[in-house]
Design an enzyme around this catalytic site. Structure first.
Site, PDB file in Angstrom:
ATOM      1  CG  ASP A   6      -1.741   1.246   1.378  1.00 40.11           C
ATOM      2  OD1 ASP A   6      -1.978   1.921   0.354  1.00 40.11           O
ATOM      3  OD2 ASP A   6      -2.157   1.563   2.513  1.00 40.11           O
ATOM      4  CB  ALA A   7       2.673   2.927  -2.662  1.00 43.16           C
ATOM      5  N   GLY A 107      -9.185   7.430  -6.385  1.00 40.85           N
ATOM      6  CA  GLY A 107      -7.998   6.918  -5.711  1.00 40.85           C
ATOM      7  C   GLY A 107      -8.180   5.486  -5.255  1.00 40.85           C
ATOM      8  CB  ALA A 108      -6.004   2.500  -5.538  1.00 40.07           C
ATOM      9  CG  ASP A 109      -6.334   6.126  -1.026  1.00 37.89           C
ATOM     10  OD1 ASP A 109      -6.847   6.395  -2.130  1.00 37.89           O
ATOM     11  OD2 ASP A 109      -5.924   7.004  -0.243  1.00 37.89           O
TER      12      ASP A 109
END
EC number: 2.7.1.33
Length: 265
Positions: A6-7, A107-109
């Site tokens: 998780d970046a 956003g992926a997060d």
């Protein structure tokens, strides 16, 4: 075993799941100039500390909001683990519909938080993620991701206050004993802490009104425990929510076929 990466804007979190539980989690500061070899020296050394063989990693998935970091994270997985990683993007099968104007810019997060929260707690719900930005993500009663809100993270607010006001010191966030500060530092801490509690409560309240009910409120992110001390808003504290979202996404797409992309991809 599955390696989850998780970046985020501030930290990159690496975690390993053995199919039943997380066996290790490690974090380092985010840098888009860090190489695949640097990741390897650092992470594989940590694997050794807990007796984890790199050869036991058979799958990997990367979620990032820092596109420049993706290249070397992929190279690390390919060259050091001999694994082709999945990348959390709109092209995967998510299992949660996104009712937003442009899913590719989401956003992926944020979508991962919605995915994991829906899986574990069911909608309707709001996820509040205390990160570099503080995000509010909404899942309705039908299990659909509906969007949300994005506010500056509290540490960004601290930095901005320090830069804009020459006589105000740079300080860390913390819960003050009193709202009335009798020194500059305590007054700043009060304004930042209680002001941020008010921001979160206000945004959650407005979203809840639009949803037409009382959704479950899920808190995640590094500062969630601190701000939970100042409000009774949160129903659940879920520190691993984004990681769990990546794990669920990897499992859902486990049968997908992946080939090595060109090194520039």
């Amino acid at each position: 075993m599955l390696l989850v990466i998780d970046a985020g804007n501030t930290n990159v979190v690496f975690a390993v799941h053995d199919g039943s539980s997380w066996v290790g989690q490690w974090r380092m500061s985010t840098s888009d100039s860090r190489t695949a070899d640097e990741y390897a020296v650092w992470l594989l050394g940590l694997f050794d500390r807990i007796g984890l063989n790199a050869g036991s990693i058979t799958r990997a998935i990367i979620g990032t909001v820092v596109p420049a970091a993706l290249y070397d994270l992929r190279r690390f997985c390919r060259q050091w683990l001999d694994v082709e990683p999945l990348v959390a993007n709109a092209g995967l099968e998510w299992g949660i519909e996104a009712l937003v104007d442009n899913p590719s810019e989401l956003g992926a997060d944020r979508r991962l938080n919605g995915l994991a929260a829906q899986h574990f707690y069911g909608g309707p719900l709001i996820v509040v993620d205390f990160g570099t930005a503080t995000t509010f993500d909404v899942v309705n009663e039908h299990g659909q991701y509906c969007g949300g809100a994005i506010a500056p993270g509290v540490n960004l607010s601290i930095d901005a206050l320090h830069r804009a006001a020459a006589r105000l010191p740079r300080m860390s966030i913390g819960r003050p004993l009193n709202a009335i500060g009798r020194s500059t530092s305590v007054a700043m801490r009060s304004g930042l802490f209680w002001g941020y509690v008010g921001l979160v409560e206000g945004i959650v309240g407005r979203i809840s009104e639009e949803m037409g009910g009382r959704p479950k409120i899920i808190a995640t992110g590094g500062l969630a425990p601190l701000f939970s001390e100042g409000t009774n808003l949160f129903d659940v504290m879920a520190p691993d929510l984004t990681l769990d979202g990546l794990r669920l996404l990897a499992d859902r797409n486990a049968m997908a076929q992946h080939t090595h992309s060109p090194e520039g991809m």
